[in-house]
Design an enzyme around this catalytic site. Sequence first.
Site, PDB file in Angstrom:
ATOM      1  N   ARG A  70     -36.710 -17.357  47.890  1.00 44.58           N
ATOM      2  CA  ARG A  70     -36.064 -17.215  46.569  1.00 44.58           C
ATOM      3  C   ARG A  70     -35.192 -15.969  46.579  1.00 44.58           C
ATOM      4  NH1 ARG A  70     -39.880 -16.928  41.460  1.00 44.58           N
ATOM      5  NH2 ARG A  70     -39.843 -19.201  41.556  1.00 44.58           N
ATOM      6  N   ARG A 184     -47.846  -8.958  35.368  1.00 39.48           N
ATOM      7  CA  ARG A 184     -47.471 -10.361  35.473  1.00 39.48           C
ATOM      8  C   ARG A 184     -45.974 -10.432  35.740  1.00 39.48           C
ATOM      9  NH1 ARG A 184     -48.264 -15.219  36.217  1.00 39.48           N
ATOM     10  NH2 ARG A 184     -49.751 -16.530  35.097  1.00 39.48           N
ATOM     11  N   LYS A 185     -45.444 -11.655  35.848  1.00 40.50           N
ATOM     12  CA  LYS A 185     -44.001 -11.803  36.003  1.00 40.50           C
ATOM     13  C   LYS A 185     -43.257 -11.286  34.772  1.00 40.50           C
ATOM     14  CE  LYS A 185     -42.084 -15.880  35.534  1.00 40.50           C
ATOM     15  NZ  LYS A 185     -41.792 -17.361  35.456  1.00 40.50           N
ATOM     16  N   GLY A 438     -42.663 -30.168  35.991  1.00 38.16           N
ATOM     17  CA  GLY A 438     -43.747 -30.897  36.643  1.00 38.16           C
ATOM     18  C   GLY A 438     -45.145 -30.542  36.201  1.00 38.16           C
ATOM     19  N   CYS A 443     -41.381 -24.331  34.121  1.00 36.46           N
ATOM     20  CA  CYS A 443     -40.217 -23.765  34.825  1.00 36.46           C
ATOM     21  C   CYS A 443     -38.940 -24.516  34.469  1.00 36.46           C
ATOM     22  CB  CYS A 443     -40.435 -23.838  36.332  1.00 36.46           C
ATOM     23  SG  CYS A 443     -41.947 -23.056  36.868  1.00 36.46           S
ATOM     24  N   GLY A 444     -39.066 -25.805  34.153  1.00 31.93           N
ATOM     25  CA  GLY A 444     -37.888 -26.603  33.774  1.00 31.93           C
ATOM     26  C   GLY A 444     -37.587 -26.531  32.289  1.00 31.93           C
TER      27      GLY A 444
HETATM   28 FE1  SRM Z   1     -41.465 -20.956  37.605  1.00 31.87          FE
HETATM   29  C1  SRM Z   1     -44.470 -20.439  39.034  1.00 31.87           C
HETATM   30  C2  SRM Z   1     -40.380 -22.542  40.310  1.00 31.87           C
HETATM   31  C3  SRM Z   1     -38.309 -20.691  36.431  1.00 31.87           C
HETATM   32  C4  SRM Z   1     -42.718 -20.204  34.500  1.00 31.87           C
HETATM   33  N1  SRM Z   1     -42.278 -21.354  39.396  1.00 31.87           N
HETATM   34  C5  SRM Z   1     -43.528 -21.024  39.804  1.00 31.87           C
HETATM   35  C6  SRM Z   1     -43.719 -21.313  41.283  1.00 31.87           C
HETATM   36  C7  SRM Z   1     -43.416 -20.043  42.012  1.00 31.87           C
HETATM   37  C8  SRM Z   1     -45.136 -21.804  41.604  1.00 31.87           C
HETATM   38  C9  SRM Z   1     -45.382 -21.921  43.084  1.00 31.87           C
HETATM   39  O1  SRM Z   1     -45.741 -20.936  43.729  1.00 31.87           O
HETATM   40  O2  SRM Z   1     -45.207 -23.011  43.585  1.00 31.87           O
HETATM   41  C10 SRM Z   1     -42.654 -22.406  41.468  1.00 31.87           C
HETATM   42  C11 SRM Z   1     -42.037 -22.506  42.847  1.00 31.87           C
HETATM   43  C12 SRM Z   1     -41.821 -23.968  43.199  1.00 31.87           C
HETATM   44  C13 SRM Z   1     -40.775 -24.149  44.256  1.00 31.87           C
HETATM   45  O3  SRM Z   1     -41.123 -24.363  45.434  1.00 31.87           O
HETATM   46  O4  SRM Z   1     -39.592 -24.156  43.903  1.00 31.87           O
HETATM   47  C14 SRM Z   1     -41.698 -22.074  40.348  1.00 31.87           C
HETATM   48  N2  SRM Z   1     -39.680 -21.403  38.305  1.00 31.87           N
HETATM   49  C15 SRM Z   1     -39.438 -22.169  39.392  1.00 31.87           C
HETATM   50  C16 SRM Z   1     -37.975 -22.577  39.480  1.00 31.87           C
HETATM   51  C17 SRM Z   1     -37.465 -22.712  40.915  1.00 31.87           C
HETATM   52  C18 SRM Z   1     -37.775 -23.902  38.709  1.00 31.87           C
HETATM   53  C19 SRM Z   1     -36.464 -24.577  39.003  1.00 31.87           C
HETATM   54  O5  SRM Z   1     -36.522 -25.642  39.620  1.00 31.87           O
HETATM   55  O6  SRM Z   1     -35.408 -24.057  38.651  1.00 31.87           O
HETATM   56  C20 SRM Z   1     -37.353 -21.440  38.649  1.00 31.87           C
HETATM   57  C21 SRM Z   1     -37.032 -20.235  39.496  1.00 31.87           C
HETATM   58  C22 SRM Z   1     -36.332 -19.169  38.711  1.00 31.87           C
HETATM   59  C23 SRM Z   1     -35.881 -18.029  39.572  1.00 31.87           C
HETATM   60  O7  SRM Z   1     -34.807 -18.152  40.172  1.00 31.87           O
HETATM   61  O8  SRM Z   1     -36.589 -17.024  39.623  1.00 31.87           O
HETATM   62  C24 SRM Z   1     -38.514 -21.124  37.706  1.00 31.87           C
HETATM   63  N3  SRM Z   1     -40.661 -20.449  35.819  1.00 31.87           N
HETATM   64  C25 SRM Z   1     -39.339 -20.519  35.511  1.00 31.87           C
HETATM   65  C26 SRM Z   1     -39.164 -20.404  34.092  1.00 31.87           C
HETATM   66  C27 SRM Z   1     -37.847 -20.569  33.346  1.00 31.87           C
HETATM   67  C28 SRM Z   1     -37.138 -19.296  33.046  1.00 31.87           C
HETATM   68  O9  SRM Z   1     -37.414 -18.234  33.611  1.00 31.87           O
HETATM   69  O10 SRM Z   1     -36.236 -19.367  32.223  1.00 31.87           O
HETATM   70  C29 SRM Z   1     -40.432 -20.262  33.549  1.00 31.87           C
HETATM   71  C30 SRM Z   1     -40.796 -20.173  32.052  1.00 31.87           C
HETATM   72  C31 SRM Z   1     -40.343 -18.909  31.455  1.00 31.87           C
HETATM   73  C32 SRM Z   1     -41.294 -17.769  31.630  1.00 31.87           C
HETATM   74  O11 SRM Z   1     -41.628 -17.424  32.763  1.00 31.87           O
HETATM   75  O12 SRM Z   1     -41.692 -17.193  30.621  1.00 31.87           O
HETATM   76  C33 SRM Z   1     -41.359 -20.297  34.644  1.00 31.87           C
HETATM   77  N4  SRM Z   1     -43.286 -20.362  36.902  1.00 31.87           N
HETATM   78  C34 SRM Z   1     -43.609 -20.174  35.587  1.00 31.87           C
HETATM   79  C35 SRM Z   1     -45.014 -19.927  35.482  1.00 31.87           C
HETATM   80  C36 SRM Z   1     -45.801 -19.637  34.175  1.00 31.87           C
HETATM   81  C37 SRM Z   1     -45.779 -18.172  33.892  1.00 31.87           C
HETATM   82  C38 SRM Z   1     -46.895 -17.711  33.008  1.00 31.87           C
HETATM   83  O13 SRM Z   1     -46.738 -16.646  32.380  1.00 31.87           O
HETATM   84  O14 SRM Z   1     -47.950 -18.339  32.956  1.00 31.87           O
HETATM   85  C39 SRM Z   1     -45.535 -19.997  36.796  1.00 31.87           C
HETATM   86  C40 SRM Z   1     -46.998 -19.821  37.231  1.00 31.87           C
HETATM   87  C41 SRM Z   1     -47.406 -18.384  37.288  1.00 31.87           C
HETATM   88  O15 SRM Z   1     -46.585 -17.464  37.269  1.00 31.87           O
HETATM   89  O16 SRM Z   1     -48.607 -18.193  37.357  1.00 31.87           O
HETATM   90  C42 SRM Z   1     -44.421 -20.281  37.648  1.00 31.87           C
HETATM   91 FE1  SF4 Z   2     -44.948 -26.553  37.552  1.00 29.26          FE
HETATM   92 FE2  SF4 Z   2     -42.999 -24.798  37.909  1.00 29.26          FE
HETATM   93 FE3  SF4 Z   2     -43.965 -26.157  39.965  1.00 29.26          FE
HETATM   94 FE4  SF4 Z   2     -42.450 -27.358  38.138  1.00 29.26          FE
HETATM   95  S1  SF4 Z   2     -41.829 -25.748  39.574  1.00 29.26           S
HETATM   96  S2  SF4 Z   2     -44.306 -28.146  38.981  1.00 29.26           S
HETATM   97  S3  SF4 Z   2     -43.173 -26.355  36.261  1.00 29.26           S
HETATM   98  S4  SF4 Z   2     -45.025 -24.610  38.718  1.00 29.26           S
END
Ligand code: SRM
Ligand code: SF4
Length: 515
Positions: A70, A184-185, A438, A443-444
């Site tokens: 990333r 946290r993030k 998903g 994240c979506g």
């Molecule tokens: Fe996300 C975790 C993908 C935007 C909320 N997110 C993850 C992980 C890292 C989980 C993992 O280890 O597999 C996903 C990686 C999957 C992969 O292989 O791609 C993942 N998040 C994404 C992306 C790639 C979705 C996308 O297809 O675009 C986005 C990457 C953004 C970036 O460039 O950094 C992405 N994630 C978001 C957003 C949207 C936003 O930021 O506008 C959110 C909701 C907003 C927020 O964070 O407040 C989001 N992701 C989460 C969470 C829930 C956070 C929480 O506080 O509980 C997780 C799980 C966690 O952190 O424990 C998570």
């Molecule tokens: Fe869940 Fe984020 Fe993975 Fe999508 S990319 S399946 S919302 S953790």
Amino acid sequence: MTLATDKLTTAKLNKFEKFKAEKDGLLVKDELEEFARIGWEAIDATDREQRLKWLGVFFRPVTPGKFMLRMRLPNGILSSDRMRILAEIVQRYGDDGSADITTRQNLQLRGIRIEDIPDIFRRLQAAQMTSVQSGMDNVRNITGSPVAGIDADELIDTRPLVKQVQDRITNSGEGNFAYTNLPRKFNIAIAGGKDNSVHAEINDIAFVPAYKNGEIGFNVLVGGFFSAKRCEAAIPLNAWVTPADVADLSEAILSVYRDNGSRANRQKSRLMWLIDEWGLEKFRAEVEREFGRSLVEAAEEDEIAWEKRDHIGVHAQKQPGMYYVGLHVPVGRLQAPQMFELARLAQVYGSGEIRLTVEQNAIVPNVPETRLEAFLGEPLLEQFAIAPAELSRSLVSCTGAQFCNFALIETKNRAVALVKELEAELEIPRSVRIHWTGCPNSCGQPQVADIGLMGTKARKDGKVVEGVDLYMGGKVGKDAALGKCVEKSIPCEDLKSKLHDILVEQFGATPKAHL
Ligand code: SRM
Ligand code: SF4
């Protein structure tokens, strides 16, 4: 770093806090050559599956040995040369290699082998690119207006501000131990236009343009976030800052959060939980103390006055005779040849720059009027359309089951296939924003969509099948508001007829004549 707070010493630390206290994630930076030498299977499990994320390197349990990288792309901007470097990185991995434009205006590369990481990092560093601190308990890619500097109606050019905040937080890409152990993030967005193109409301800190005494600056929002347990829109901090103070205030808020956010329960660790615990007044006072000055009260109104634009198609820039062209990249997925081609087109027709949007699309800026026709005739635009059909146009999807082990369903491929089927059946008079995610991590961003679909398990004919929870009513741009879950556990096989009806009943769609 001042982490010896009451919270850290007295609270029961969760397991993430324990491994972070044992060894900071950023420290694996010095072990990459060794990791590359011993191979992914021999790396200590916590280093491999957790700490490497501090460098943006994500172990993928779904594809073991093939990591995801990333990046950090401040304001979602990269040059053709940089895009080419990223294309070369994924090209090496053949069918395993691809990239995704993310919902944070960023790129994630797939198929990466650990033995190549030291070399990849050398190439990134030489090109002044970084992936540092892009995962786990760090500040994510900082978003800004995708048309910063070229938008005729822009209020503030967000590019230098986003870069400044990123440089402070990451020590100009070298890594900054001051901010590598947040509870946290953490998400930061800086809006510079009138349409809130960054989804300010869903960030832990958002800067929103606002005039105070005739001077343009920002009102500050705090605490927006999505998680499986709770989703909240950001609330006003009741503060207004000049552009010059954006980086200082970001650091002040981050420091207050770092030193006081809960480290006991990870489900209650995001910034909003601290604001809840203290109340806004105390939170604001602590931020002021860290900032070292009184905060000016918020301007009465902000300047977000428009519906959100999607930037797809051909648009005049503020520079006379120049245009930006927004290309629709289906669910953000890029293959290496498309990345090379995008880089080439940006160089041949534009200024060698590419921009990404939070809708997972790409923009080629600075195309002179005289070059437009030739550009629009390029074959890549058959794949990345400038006038896609109305559902495809606004489709967003998270990674889903193909690469993400949290996923409860497959998302990207399903999302594309379903809108194609619906578009074949229906005449749809306006763009309808459909977002897939998903799992409940969101994240979506299904809560910002007209129609949001969140992966879950459902029952059909007595069997457990892939399903979705349905969200409706997300409003973006001016007066943004989060959508709500209106129906749970719809089996994916029943989704087409469900969406068909919703599109007809609520979005004015009509069946196509030939059907
Ligand atoms: Fe996300 C975790 C993908 C935007 C909320 N997110 C993850 C992980 C890292 C989980 C993992 O280890 O597999 C996903 C990686 C999957 C992969 O292989 O791609 C993942 N998040 C994404 C992306 C790639 C979705 C996308 O297809 O675009 C986005 C990457 C953004 C970036 O460039 O950094 C992405 N994630 C978001 C957003 C949207 C936003 O930021 O506008 C959110 C909701 C907003 C927020 O964070 O407040 C989001 N992701 C989460 C969470 C829930 C956070 C929480 O506080 O509980 C997780 C799980 C966690 O952190 O424990 C998570
Ligand atoms: Fe869940 Fe984020 Fe993975 Fe999508 S990319 S399946 S919302 S953790």
